[in-house]
Design a protein around this motif. Sequence first.
Motif, PDB file in Angstrom:
ATOM      1  N   GLY A 271     -47.246   0.659  -7.188  1.00 38.08           N
ATOM      2  CA  GLY A 271     -47.229   1.477  -5.974  1.00 38.08           C
ATOM      3  C   GLY A 271     -47.794   2.870  -6.150  1.00 38.08           C
ATOM      4  N   LYS A 272     -47.515   3.482  -7.285  1.00 39.81           N
ATOM      5  CA  LYS A 272     -47.996   4.844  -7.546  1.00 39.81           C
ATOM      6  C   LYS A 272     -49.513   4.944  -7.411  1.00 39.81           C
ATOM      7  CE  LYS A 272     -48.019   8.344 -11.198  1.00 39.81           C
ATOM      8  NZ  LYS A 272     -47.545   8.683 -12.542  1.00 39.81           N
ATOM      9  N   TRP A 273     -50.225   3.892  -7.809  1.00 36.92           N
ATOM     10  CA  TRP A 273     -51.684   3.903  -7.792  1.00 36.92           C
ATOM     11  C   TRP A 273     -52.278   3.023  -6.694  1.00 36.92           C
ATOM     12  CZ3 TRP A 273     -52.801   7.904 -10.480  1.00 36.92           C
ATOM     13  CH2 TRP A 273     -52.078   8.229 -11.613  1.00 36.92           C
TER      14      TRP A 273
ATOM     15  N   VAL B  19     -62.124   3.616  -9.262  1.00 33.63           N
ATOM     16  CA  VAL B  19     -60.786   3.777  -9.830  1.00 33.63           C
ATOM     17  C   VAL B  19     -60.144   5.047  -9.266  1.00 33.63           C
ATOM     18  CG1 VAL B  19     -59.494   4.119 -11.975  1.00 33.63           C
ATOM     19  CG2 VAL B  19     -61.421   2.557 -11.922  1.00 33.63           C
ATOM     20  N   PRO B  20     -58.896   4.973  -8.816  1.00 31.18           N
ATOM     21  CA  PRO B  20     -58.230   6.173  -8.308  1.00 31.18           C
ATOM     22  C   PRO B  20     -58.226   7.295  -9.345  1.00 31.18           C
ATOM     23  CG  PRO B  20     -56.935   4.227  -7.791  1.00 31.18           C
ATOM     24  CD  PRO B  20     -58.045   3.791  -8.707  1.00 31.18           C
ATOM     25  N   PRO B  21     -58.352   8.535  -8.895  1.00 34.90           N
ATOM     26  CA  PRO B  21     -58.381   9.669  -9.833  1.00 34.90           C
ATOM     27  C   PRO B  21     -57.142   9.706 -10.725  1.00 34.90           C
ATOM     28  CG  PRO B  21     -58.862  10.401  -7.596  1.00 34.90           C
ATOM     29  CD  PRO B  21     -58.444   8.962  -7.502  1.00 34.90           C
ATOM     30  N   GLY B  22     -57.367  10.056 -11.972  1.00 34.22           N
ATOM     31  CA  GLY B  22     -56.253  10.265 -12.893  1.00 34.22           C
ATOM     32  C   GLY B  22     -55.809   9.070 -13.694  1.00 34.22           C
ATOM     33  N   ILE B  23     -56.389   7.875 -13.461  1.00 38.55           N
ATOM     34  CA  ILE B  23     -55.905   6.731 -14.234  1.00 38.55           C
ATOM     35  C   ILE B  23     -56.968   6.075 -15.106  1.00 38.55           C
ATOM     36  CG2 ILE B  23     -54.044   6.219 -12.637  1.00 38.55           C
ATOM     37  CD1 ILE B  23     -55.677   3.815 -11.692  1.00 38.55           C
ATOM     38  N   LYS B  24     -58.203   6.500 -14.982  1.00 38.06           N
ATOM     39  CA  LYS B  24     -59.244   5.898 -15.805  1.00 38.06           C
ATOM     40  C   LYS B  24     -58.910   6.124 -17.278  1.00 38.06           C
ATOM     41  CE  LYS B  24     -64.162   5.351 -16.065  1.00 38.06           C
ATOM     42  NZ  LYS B  24     -65.438   5.635 -15.445  1.00 38.06           N
ATOM     43  N   GLY B  25     -58.880   5.022 -18.031  1.00 39.29           N
ATOM     44  CA  GLY B  25     -58.574   5.087 -19.451  1.00 39.29           C
ATOM     45  C   GLY B  25     -57.084   5.083 -19.760  1.00 39.29           C
ATOM     46  N   LYS B  26     -56.240   5.017 -18.743  1.00 40.79           N
ATOM     47  CA  LYS B  26     -54.791   5.032 -18.960  1.00 40.79           C
ATOM     48  C   LYS B  26     -54.193   3.642 -18.788  1.00 40.79           C
ATOM     49  CE  LYS B  26     -54.058   9.778 -17.578  1.00 40.79           C
ATOM     50  NZ  LYS B  26     -53.320  10.679 -16.710  1.00 40.79           N
ATOM     51  N   ALA B  27     -53.127   3.395 -19.547  1.00 43.14           N
ATOM     52  CA  ALA B  27     -52.378   2.152 -19.400  1.00 43.14           C
ATOM     53  C   ALA B  27     -51.536   2.257 -18.128  1.00 43.14           C
ATOM     54  CB  ALA B  27     -51.486   1.925 -20.609  1.00 43.14           C
ATOM     55  N   ILE B  28     -51.658   1.250 -17.252  1.00 45.55           N
ATOM     56  CA  ILE B  28     -50.885   1.303 -16.011  1.00 45.55           C
ATOM     57  C   ILE B  28     -49.820   0.212 -15.932  1.00 45.55           C
ATOM     58  CG2 ILE B  28     -52.714   2.445 -14.729  1.00 45.55           C
ATOM     59  CD1 ILE B  28     -53.181  -0.301 -13.345  1.00 45.55           C
TER      60      ILE B  28
ATOM     61  N   VAL C 106     -57.535  -5.084 -21.670  1.00 47.75           N
ATOM     62  CA  VAL C 106     -56.229  -5.245 -22.300  1.00 47.75           C
ATOM     63  C   VAL C 106     -56.371  -4.836 -23.759  1.00 47.75           C
ATOM     64  CG1 VAL C 106     -54.412  -6.875 -22.913  1.00 47.75           C
ATOM     65  CG2 VAL C 106     -55.595  -7.099 -20.721  1.00 47.75           C
ATOM     66  N   GLU C 107     -55.507  -3.928 -24.176  1.00 49.40           N
ATOM     67  CA  GLU C 107     -55.435  -3.504 -25.577  1.00 49.40           C
ATOM     68  C   GLU C 107     -54.000  -3.702 -26.029  1.00 49.40           C
ATOM     69  OE1 GLU C 107     -56.911   0.482 -26.114  1.00 49.40           O
ATOM     70  OE2 GLU C 107     -58.958  -0.096 -25.612  1.00 49.40           O
ATOM     71  N   GLY C 108     -53.819  -4.651 -26.937  1.00 48.56           N
ATOM     72  CA  GLY C 108     -52.464  -4.975 -27.361  1.00 48.56           C
ATOM     73  C   GLY C 108     -51.688  -5.543 -26.186  1.00 48.56           C
ATOM     74  N   ASP C 109     -50.609  -4.864 -25.801  1.00 41.61           N
ATOM     75  CA  ASP C 109     -49.844  -5.330 -24.646  1.00 41.61           C
ATOM     76  C   ASP C 109     -50.002  -4.386 -23.441  1.00 41.61           C
ATOM     77  OD1 ASP C 109     -48.410  -3.124 -25.539  1.00 41.61           O
ATOM     78  OD2 ASP C 109     -46.444  -4.069 -25.211  1.00 41.61           O
ATOM     79  N   GLU C 110     -51.013  -3.523 -23.480  1.00 43.88           N
ATOM     80  CA  GLU C 110     -51.235  -2.586 -22.388  1.00 43.88           C
ATOM     81  C   GLU C 110     -52.450  -2.969 -21.545  1.00 43.88           C
ATOM     82  OE1 GLU C 110     -51.558   1.180 -24.459  1.00 43.88           O
ATOM     83  OE2 GLU C 110     -49.440   1.592 -24.042  1.00 43.88           O
ATOM     84  N   ILE C 111     -52.305  -2.817 -20.232  1.00 40.91           N
ATOM     85  CA  ILE C 111     -53.399  -3.038 -19.292  1.00 40.91           C
ATOM     86  C   ILE C 111     -53.944  -1.660 -18.928  1.00 40.91           C
ATOM     87  CG2 ILE C 111     -54.029  -3.903 -17.021  1.00 40.91           C
ATOM     88  CD1 ILE C 111     -51.678  -5.933 -17.368  1.00 40.91           C
ATOM     89  N   ILE C 112     -55.232  -1.464 -19.216  1.00 41.49           N
ATOM     90  CA  ILE C 112     -55.851  -0.144 -19.094  1.00 41.49           C
ATOM     91  C   ILE C 112     -56.979  -0.191 -18.076  1.00 41.49           C
ATOM     92  CG2 ILE C 112     -57.131   1.636 -20.361  1.00 41.49           C
ATOM     93  CD1 ILE C 112     -55.637   0.569 -22.892  1.00 41.49           C
ATOM     94  N   MET C 113     -57.026   0.792 -17.189  1.00 44.38           N
ATOM     95  CA  MET C 113     -58.095   0.897 -16.206  1.00 44.38           C
ATOM     96  C   MET C 113     -59.338   1.472 -16.875  1.00 44.38           C
ATOM     97  SD  MET C 113     -56.578  -0.397 -13.668  1.00 44.38           S
ATOM     98  CE  MET C 113     -57.857  -0.207 -12.466  1.00 44.38           C
ATOM     99  N   VAL C 114     -60.477   0.879 -16.587  1.00 49.48           N
ATOM    100  CA  VAL C 114     -61.749   1.375 -17.160  1.00 49.48           C
ATOM    101  C   VAL C 114     -62.677   1.885 -16.068  1.00 49.48           C
ATOM    102  CG1 VAL C 114     -61.658  -0.020 -19.236  1.00 49.48           C
ATOM    103  CG2 VAL C 114     -62.774  -0.923 -17.225  1.00 49.48           C
TER     104      VAL C 114
ATOM    105  N   TYR D 186     -60.901  -3.805  -9.357  1.00 51.60           N
ATOM    106  CA  TYR D 186     -61.066  -2.742 -10.344  1.00 51.60           C
ATOM    107  C   TYR D 186     -61.341  -3.369 -11.702  1.00 51.60           C
ATOM    108  CZ  TYR D 186     -58.593   0.268  -6.981  1.00 51.60           C
ATOM    109  OH  TYR D 186     -58.212   0.961  -5.871  1.00 51.60           O
ATOM    110  N   ALA D 187     -62.074  -2.651 -12.541  1.00 50.26           N
ATOM    111  CA  ALA D 187     -62.303  -3.093 -13.910  1.00 50.26           C
ATOM    112  C   ALA D 187     -61.112  -2.671 -14.761  1.00 50.26           C
ATOM    113  CB  ALA D 187     -63.581  -2.465 -14.458  1.00 50.26           C
ATOM    114  N   LEU D 188     -60.709  -3.542 -15.669  1.00 48.96           N
ATOM    115  CA  LEU D 188     -59.614  -3.224 -16.585  1.00 48.96           C
ATOM    116  C   LEU D 188     -59.887  -3.859 -17.927  1.00 48.96           C
ATOM    117  CD1 LEU D 188     -57.777  -5.988 -16.944  1.00 48.96           C
ATOM    118  CD2 LEU D 188     -56.866  -5.300 -14.767  1.00 48.96           C
TER     119      LEU D 188
END
Length: 141
Positions: free
Chosen positions: A65-67, A41-50, A133-141, A129-131
């Motif tokens: 694009g950002k990631w 997973v790219p640095p800075g996004i693990k555990g974040k909704a993308i 879904v929590e609610g309506d957010e897609i989160i990187m794990v 990548y592993a991800l």
Amino acid sequence: MSTQETSAMPARRQVIAAAGAVACGAALVGCGGGESAAAVVPPGIKGKAIARTADIPVGGGKVIGKWKIVITQPTSGVFRAFTASCPHRGCAVGRIGDGVIRCPCHGSEFAVDSGKCLKGPAEAPLAQYALKVEGDEIIMV
């Protein structure tokens, strides 16, 4: 220098041969075909909704694009994440629809459900990548 001292140092040919072996090994690893490997997973996004689930169309996807990640929804409620860099030459994939991720540079195509290469010149799949879904957010794990 004595003979004993010089024999401990590698010969120029040995150094060149070793470097060549390392380069060939790296090339073979990069050309591996078939299975989509789990990517780091790219640095800075693990555990974040993308992304939000509503932003990803069924049978299609969206490039973040950002990631440099592409998120797809092969079937309703199923989400996948892949690198957005084509394994052929590193171009960013772009058009996603009808179950296919397309690279605009040389025409490679990949499956939205697995990242598998469907059409070359790329031979390897998109790294997945592993991800979650929590609610309506897609989160990187």
